[in-house]
Each structure stands twice: as C-alpha cells, then as structure tokens.
Design a protein around this motif. Structure first.
Motif, PDB file in Angstrom:
ATOM      1  N   ASP A   1       0.848  -1.182   0.000  1.00 46.69           N
ATOM      2  CA  ASP A   1       0.000   0.000   0.000  1.00 46.69           C
ATOM      3  C   ASP A   1       0.891   1.241   0.000  1.00 46.69           C
ATOM      4  N   LYS A   2       0.764   2.078  -1.013  1.00 48.28           N
ATOM      5  CA  LYS A   2       1.650   3.251  -1.152  1.00 48.28           C
ATOM      6  C   LYS A   2       1.477   4.235   0.001  1.00 48.28           C
ATOM      7  N   ARG A   3       0.267   4.389   0.496  1.00 52.04           N
ATOM      8  CA  ARG A   3       0.060   5.308   1.617  1.00 52.04           C
ATOM      9  C   ARG A   3       0.748   4.798   2.877  1.00 52.04           C
ATOM     10  N   GLU A   4       0.683   3.494   3.103  1.00 52.20           N
ATOM     11  CA  GLU A   4       1.332   2.932   4.282  1.00 52.20           C
ATOM     12  C   GLU A   4       2.855   3.031   4.166  1.00 52.20           C
TER      13      GLU A   4
ATOM     14  N   PHE B   1       4.522   5.265   2.435  1.00 55.82           N
ATOM     15  CA  PHE B   1       4.862   6.678   2.604  1.00 55.82           C
ATOM     16  C   PHE B   1       4.778   7.076   4.076  1.00 55.82           C
ATOM     17  N   GLY B   2       3.753   6.579   4.781  1.00 55.99           N
ATOM     18  CA  GLY B   2       3.607   6.896   6.199  1.00 55.99           C
ATOM     19  C   GLY B   2       4.784   6.389   7.027  1.00 55.99           C
ATOM     20  N   TRP B   3       5.214   5.152   6.763  1.00 54.00           N
ATOM     21  CA  TRP B   3       6.353   4.608   7.489  1.00 54.00           C
ATOM     22  C   TRP B   3       7.645   5.329   7.125  1.00 54.00           C
TER      23      TRP B   3
ATOM     24  N   MET C   1       7.892   8.512   6.308  1.00 54.33           N
ATOM     25  CA  MET C   1       7.855   9.793   7.015  1.00 54.33           C
ATOM     26  C   MET C   1       8.129   9.604   8.506  1.00 54.33           C
ATOM     27  N   TYR C   2       7.610   8.520   9.072  1.00 52.22           N
ATOM     28  CA  TYR C   2       7.874   8.223  10.477  1.00 52.22           C
ATOM     29  C   TYR C   2       9.374   7.992  10.693  1.00 52.22           C
TER      30      TYR C   2
END
Length: 87
Positions: A10-13, A15-17, A19-20
């Motif tokens: 999942d691209k959003r997941e 990207f979220g990781w 950024m984290y």
C-alpha cells in the motif's frame, strides 16, 4: 464467507512509514546533538576543572572538553537510521 484482502504494498502505508522513519531519525539526531553534546561537554569541563587541568584524559589521551560536542554529534548522526531497510 468472504476473505478479507489486504494490500501488501500500500503506497500510503509505505509513505507513512517512510515519514515516520525520517522524523524519528531527525528527532534523535537533533536531541542528541543539541542536548546531549553540551551536557557531556559540561561534565568533561567540570572534571577537568576538578583535576586542575584544561584537558580531560580519555583512554590516557588529553582531550579538550569542548571536543565532545563534535564527537557525540557525529557518533549519534552516524548511528541513527537514515533509511528503512524494510521498505
């Protein structure tokens, strides 16, 4: 019965990781350099003053107390993860 499907990449997941990971690395590097470096330098300065010298001996080598800021800053920034190997 319906099987629940999950997206593996999942691209959003991702990207979220990412950024984290970026924020966590920046935070630990900044806190270590800004707060820990001057604190250790002040401890070294106090130890040097208590010993009556201008330098602190580290492994028998005389070292100026203010050098600890650059040593710790470099050591902390080199040990903090700059990218996630799991992505």
């Amino acid at each position: 019965m319906t099987a629940e499907t999950t997206m593996v990449n999942d691209k959003r997941e991702i990207f979220g990781w990412a950024m984290y990971d970026w924020a966590n690395s920046a935070f630990s590097t900044t806190v270590g350099t800004v707060f820990l470096g001057p604190y250790v330098a002040s401890l070294a300065r106090t130890a040097a003053e208590a010993a009556g010298t201008a330098n602190v001996k580290f492994l028998g080598i005389p070292v100026a107390p203010t050098i600890w800021i650059s040593i710790l800053g470099g050591a902390i920034s080199s040990t903090s993860p700059s990218s996630s190997s799991s992505l």
